[in-house]
Write a protein that holds these residues in place. Structure first.
Motif, PDB file in Angstrom:
ATOM      1  N   ARG A 151      -5.122   4.564  -5.371  1.00 46.27           N
ATOM      2  CA  ARG A 151      -5.851   3.854  -6.428  1.00 46.27           C
ATOM      3  C   ARG A 151      -5.614   4.530  -7.773  1.00 46.27           C
ATOM      4  NH1 ARG A 151      -8.869   0.265  -3.399  1.00 46.27           N
ATOM      5  NH2 ARG A 151      -8.033   0.432  -1.278  1.00 46.27           N
ATOM      6  N   GLU A 193      -4.519  -2.838  -7.749  1.00 49.36           N
ATOM      7  CA  GLU A 193      -4.678  -1.390  -7.896  1.00 49.36           C
ATOM      8  C   GLU A 193      -3.428  -0.651  -7.439  1.00 49.36           C
ATOM      9  OE1 GLU A 193      -8.359  -0.581  -5.860  1.00 49.36           O
ATOM     10  OE2 GLU A 193      -9.538  -1.690  -7.343  1.00 49.36           O
ATOM     11  N   TRP A 194      -2.850  -1.051  -6.317  1.00 49.73           N
ATOM     12  CA  TRP A 194      -1.620  -0.396  -5.856  1.00 49.73           C
ATOM     13  C   TRP A 194      -0.482  -0.629  -6.831  1.00 49.73           C
ATOM     14  CZ3 TRP A 194      -2.816  -3.165  -0.693  1.00 49.73           C
ATOM     15  CH2 TRP A 194      -3.742  -2.401   0.046  1.00 49.73           C
ATOM     16  N   CYS A 229     -11.177   1.698  -8.039  1.00 50.04           N
ATOM     17  CA  CYS A 229     -11.124   1.618  -6.587  1.00 50.04           C
ATOM     18  C   CYS A 229     -12.034   0.495  -6.102  1.00 50.04           C
ATOM     19  CB  CYS A 229     -11.550   2.952  -5.953  1.00 50.04           C
ATOM     20  SG  CYS A 229     -11.516   2.982  -4.156  1.00 50.04           S
ATOM     21  N   GLU A 230     -11.473  -0.383  -5.283  1.00 44.91           N
ATOM     22  CA  GLU A 230     -12.218  -1.504  -4.727  1.00 44.91           C
ATOM     23  C   GLU A 230     -12.870  -2.352  -5.815  1.00 44.91           C
ATOM     24  OE1 GLU A 230     -12.534  -2.318  -0.998  1.00 44.91           O
ATOM     25  OE2 GLU A 230     -10.661  -1.417  -1.675  1.00 44.91           O
ATOM     26  N   ARG A 286      -7.391  -7.685  -4.829  1.00 49.10           N
ATOM     27  CA  ARG A 286      -7.799  -6.702  -5.842  1.00 49.10           C
ATOM     28  C   ARG A 286      -7.154  -5.349  -5.545  1.00 49.10           C
ATOM     29  NH1 ARG A 286     -12.752  -9.497  -4.774  1.00 49.10           N
ATOM     30  NH2 ARG A 286     -13.253 -10.890  -6.530  1.00 49.10           N
ATOM     31  N   ARG A 287      -7.040  -5.027  -4.253  1.00 47.04           N
ATOM     32  CA  ARG A 287      -6.336  -3.787  -3.896  1.00 47.04           C
ATOM     33  C   ARG A 287      -4.869  -3.881  -4.296  1.00 47.04           C
ATOM     34  NH1 ARG A 287      -9.089  -4.900   1.370  1.00 47.04           N
ATOM     35  NH2 ARG A 287     -11.200  -4.194   0.920  1.00 47.04           N
ATOM     36  N   ARG A 288      -4.288  -5.069  -4.148  1.00 45.68           N
ATOM     37  CA  ARG A 288      -2.897  -5.263  -4.570  1.00 45.68           C
ATOM     38  C   ARG A 288      -2.725  -4.866  -6.052  1.00 45.68           C
ATOM     39  NH1 ARG A 288       0.724  -5.958  -0.425  1.00 45.68           N
ATOM     40  NH2 ARG A 288       0.373  -7.853   0.796  1.00 45.68           N
ATOM     41  N   ASP A 299     -10.688  -9.690  -1.809  1.00 43.53           N
ATOM     42  CA  ASP A 299     -10.858  -8.243  -1.969  1.00 43.53           C
ATOM     43  C   ASP A 299      -9.526  -7.523  -1.794  1.00 43.53           C
ATOM     44  OD1 ASP A 299     -13.561  -8.443  -2.439  1.00 43.53           O
ATOM     45  OD2 ASP A 299     -14.138  -8.033  -0.356  1.00 43.53           O
ATOM     46  N   PHE A 300      -8.754  -7.984  -0.820  1.00 37.62           N
ATOM     47  CA  PHE A 300      -7.456  -7.368  -0.568  1.00 37.62           C
ATOM     48  C   PHE A 300      -6.523  -7.560  -1.765  1.00 37.62           C
ATOM     49  CE2 PHE A 300      -3.178  -7.163   1.284  1.00 37.62           C
ATOM     50  CZ  PHE A 300      -3.261  -5.971   1.977  1.00 37.62           C
ATOM     51  N   TRP A 319     -15.011  -1.415   2.506  1.00 39.49           N
ATOM     52  CA  TRP A 319     -13.713  -0.982   3.023  1.00 39.49           C
ATOM     53  C   TRP A 319     -13.692   0.511   3.339  1.00 39.49           C
ATOM     54  CZ3 TRP A 319      -9.951  -3.875   4.801  1.00 39.49           C
ATOM     55  CH2 TRP A 319      -8.639  -3.414   4.860  1.00 39.49           C
ATOM     56  N   PRO A 339       0.821  -1.216   0.000  1.00 40.43           N
ATOM     57  CA  PRO A 339       0.000   0.000   0.000  1.00 40.43           C
ATOM     58  C   PRO A 339       0.852   1.263   0.000  1.00 40.43           C
ATOM     59  CG  PRO A 339      -0.768  -1.546   1.673  1.00 40.43           C
ATOM     60  CD  PRO A 339       0.540  -2.070   1.173  1.00 40.43           C
TER      61      PRO A 339
END
Length: 850
Positions: free
Chosen positions: A781, A107-108, A826-827, A103-105, A100-101, A505, A63
């Motif tokens: 994001r 995006e980052w 985002c998300e 998916r954030r990976r 879900d996390f 989130w 992150p």
């Protein structure tokens, strides 16, 4: 190179020849410094610290932008050196929350420039990792450039390719400090005079710091690693365990080093749902576990390495491997591995060990020049993953004054060794917090997560009133700061139709009360606790000339005037934004934000002040209230005989006056875009200041306002926040702060800004608003144009006054014109957004200037 005779003098001495110390030495010499000496208590290159017993796995995505960029640079450096196995890395998900996390990976990784991040189906995961039980997972995240560093090979490469002198089996016994400056490093083999010293001892960081009389909050914690006996399932590796590819005679625990020498031939893996990771060692499998209670080590017990040159203190315990002891995990490491990798279930372990890693109280590295000792630098709490990058960052910082990677300047606020509050050096505190960070290494940490230990360390004089008003306290730098107040819950009903509901989130640790406090402040009047903000008193002969030299704006103002300015580094990057108040002929008050800002920026001013100028950081010495809103003048006038009319007290001016009986320095400034004042009083008067304003404003419906409200209000006005929108990785022209730069004055960083203007400003910060959604978009994001990333969200919140979701981002100049259409991911959702002119709220400043 390595020599035999310890020098009596060296420009720079680096203590520690592990991953980080070698990296700093390599990059310093690459930048032209040929007088660098590196010493280590162990033999070279197998020093015995964590650099040689770590499995060397490199997972790059974080992150944190600086962590991701440091890791990517590290992987490229070692790949070019031929000591990196780019086999890719896969993180699997065994829960929907983890998916879900991941998916954030993605995006980052997209935001921060990692190549080709991918989400994988269970079937695609097992194509790469056939030992994984497909039925146990929901999917995975794949980063093709992840891999493994050959630790011993990398250390050998550094020593052979660095124009520094390396000395092993040298124990540092003292650091000589005179007049607040490092003078020499004393060892059991002799004394080395030096101008600079770098502490890169990681596991021994606390003990090394104590030699100079400073308390570095570096907490060692053990974790477990095992290697199986050879497995038929891995026979396609092409090598067998025991083939020593390093060509080195490894002292001590030969078995673990023989296994570490084996390159992985499949992607390195992580099962973060159970705090596990794994990699192949030839035809064996290595498995690491954070899935046990924190095994903290007394930092003073980290003596010289033992006979086997290993850094661990405890023997491997099957209790922690075979029974659940992690506070957030219901399975043991063995049980979780047996389910995920069934082929390992009945395998014997050829090697078992405890390794040591170190953690700071916030889990980030400790890098930079210390505040207490000039010339004493640190490079601590850094793993192989980021070691190359941070070595480059620190070397650039030391040599050129600008921390940077080849991709550009970097943001150092989150890694600076000066960020830690005074209490952070207390051993119980940082050991406890380090243990908590260990538990969280693979945990999903919620946005705005708050610790539950060591609370109430620093409180403002208003703390009791705030508790009675139902403050939801968040901790920052040890301070208890209200995020919102339950006493304002009735405002939610008043403004409910203007406060959109958030879910998932983005809703965690938030409250609709924050939106209600925002709208109330726009309508009425609120009191905001600014005690965590700090004033820096600059006084003495030549204080005006000194400030003119360090400030980007013209601060040659009359007594009673206020000027907004920036502090810049030599590269033109923004070190801080400050408010400069001239109190008397040779006395100024410089105000800056809270958090780590006073220690970083106050120290920067102290370092540069001439002998005739005194710089005093008044952290915690003042209790300050922000009084903001259209009724703020009416309320303040009830409490003072001073003239607070617009003519008598114009915007961006200051007065010494009384509020009731309380002496204050009042500044007519507002960080929320409303009429208002900052009222700075000595701390002992703080409680009375609150009571005076509160009692006088009851019929005006005065309310307390929390920190959560500040973010949405300042984004509506386009006011910048250091460490979020602006930092050392942006210059004022990119950040939209050219009004705070007077190129007719002489200041640090001017030459770099002149060069930047001549080359053209190709990146600019802009506000975006979502076209058809009220969702809050989160920082980090990606912002996309025609499907390609052009930036990422620096800060986002809902603008309750304008009724739109706001995001700020830096984009290439060709996309900075108002009306440009972009998208934000985002998300897992794609949002249409539009570039807007700023400020979004009250562009004519009618409210703030009334």
């Amino acid at each position: 190179m390595s020599t035999t005779d310890l020098p009596s003098r060296s420009d720079t001495v680096i203590i520690g020849a592990g991953a980080v110390g070698c990296s700093v030495a390599y990059h310093l010499t690459e930048l032209g410094n040929d007088d660098v000496t590196v010493v280590d208590q162990g033999p070279l290159p197998v020093t015995g610290g964590s650099s040689v017993h770590a499995p060397g796995i490199v997972f790059q995505t974080s992150p944190s932008k600086i962590q991701t960029k440091a890791a990517y640079y590290t992987s490229r450096l070692f790949s070019d050196a031929g000591v990196y196995d780019e086999v890719g890395g896969i993180e699997v998900a065994r829960s929907e929350e983890r998916m879900d996390f991941l998916r954030r990976r993605v995006e980052w990784a997209t935001s921060y420039g990692l190549p080709d991040p991918q989400l994988l189906s269970p079937e695609e995961v097992t194509e790469h990792l056939p030992l994984v039980n497909e039925d146990e997972i929901l999917g995975g995240y794949y980063s093709p450039t992840d891999g493994r560093v050959d630790g011993i090979g990398a250390l050998r490469w550094y020593i052979e390719n660095t124009r520094a002198d390396f000395f092993g089996d040298v124990e540092v016994t003292d650091l000589e400090v005179t007049g607040g400056e490092i003078r020499a490093v004393v060892t059991d083999k002799g004394r080395i005079e030096c101008d600079r010293c770098v502490i890169a001892t990681n596991n021994w960081g606390y003990r090394t710091g104590r030699l100079a009389g400073i308390d570095l909050p570096i907490a060692p914690v053990e974790h477990q690693y095992v290697v199986t006996e050879p497995m038929d399932e891995l026979a396609d590796a092409g090598t067998s365990v025991g083939d020593n590819t390093t060509g080195l005679e490894v002292p001590g625990n030969r078995d673990i080093q023989e296994y570490m020498s084996e390159a992985p031939h499949r992607p390195v893996g992580r099962d973060q749902d159970h705090s596990l990771y794994f990699r192949t060692h030839g035809d064996a499998l290595g498995m690491g576990s954070y899935n046990h209670e924190s095994l903290s080590v007394d930092p003073e017990a980290m003596g010289k390495n033992g006979e086997n040159r290993q850094a661990s203190v405890r023997d491997f315990s099957r209790k922690h491997w075979e029974r659940p002891t992690h506070p957030n995990r219901d399975k043991s490491a063995k049980q979780a591995f047996d389910e995920l990798l069934p082929a390992t279930k009945d395998r014997e372990y050829a090697v078992t060990e405890n390794g040591v890693f170190v953690f700071t109280p916030d889990g980030m590295p400790a890098v930079g020049e210390t505040a207490a000792v000039d010339g004493l630098w640190t490079a601590l709490a850094i793993w192989w993953t980021h070691s190359g990058g941070y070595g480059r960052i620190l070397a650039e910082w030391m040599e050129n004054g600008v921390p940077r990677l080849p991709s550009g300047p970097v943001d150092t606020g989150g890694i600076h060794v000066r960020r830690f509050a005074p209490h952070a050096g207390e051993k119980d505190y940082f050991v406890d917090r380090g243990a908590k960070r260990y538990e969280q290494v693979y945990s999903i940490v919620e946005p705005r997560w708050q610790p539950d230990d060591h609370r109430g360390l620093r409180t403002s004089p208003f703390y009791q009133q705030q508790k009675e008003l139902g403050a939801e306290f968040y901790q920052a730098g040890g301070w208890e700061t209200p995020q919102w107040y339950e006493s304002n819950a009735d405002l939610v009903e008043r403004y409910g139709d203007r406060i959109p509901e958030q879910d998932g989130w983005r809703s965690i640790n938030r409250s609709p009360i924050e939106g209600a406090e925002h709208l109330h402040t726009r309508d009425k009047v609120s009191m905001f606790d600014m005690t965590t903000f700090s004033s820096i008193v600059v006084e003495g002969e030549g204080s005006g000339e000194f400030l003119q030299r360090v400030c980007s704006n013209d601060v040659e103002v009359d007594v009673g005037q206020v000027r907004y300015s920036l502090l810049l580094n030599e590269g033109g990057g923004i070190l801080a934004d400050v408010t400069v108040v001239r109190l008397d002929e040779d006395r100024y008050m410089v105000t800056t934000g809270g958090g780590n800002s006073p220690r970083i920026h106050g120290g920067w001013l102290e370092d540069r002040a001439p002998a005739t100028v005194s710089v005093t950081v008044e952290e915690g010495a003042k209790s300050t209230i922000g009084l903001w809103g259209p009724d703020s003048r009416l309320l303040l006038q009830r409490c003072t005989d001073a003239d607070v009319t617009d003519d008598g007290f114009p915007y961006f001016s200051a007065k010494r006056m009384y509020v009731g009986e309380v002496p204050v320095v009042a500044l007519r400034v507002s960080y929320v875009g409303e009429l208002g004042w900052e009222l700075w009083a000595p701390s002992e008067y703080g409680q009375r200041l609150w009571e005076t304003l509160w009692d006088a404003g009851r019929d005006l419906d005065v309310r307390p306002m929390g920190g959560g409200t500040l973010e949405s209000m300042r984004l509506e006005k386009g006011f910048r926040l250091w460490g979020t929108d602006i930092d050392t990785d942006a210059n004022p022209f990119e950040a939209g702060l050219s009004f705070a730069v007077d190129m007719d004055t002489e200041f640090i960083g001017k030459e770099a800004l002149e060069a930047a203007k001549a080359e053209g400003i190709d990146t600019r910060i802009v506000p975006l608003t979502l076209d058809d959604s009220t969702d809050i978009v989160l920082s980090g994001r990606p912002v996309l144009k025609d499907g390609e990333p052009i930036g990422y969200v620096q800060a986002g919140d809902f603008g309750y006054s304008i009724g739109e979701s706001i995001a700020y981002t830096y984009v290439p100049s060709e996309y900075a014109a108002a009306g440009t259409s972009v998208r934000i991911r985002c998300e897992g959702e794609l949002y249409d957004a539009t570039v807007r002119d700023e400020p979004l709220f009250d562009p004519g400043r009618e409210k703030i200037l009334r």
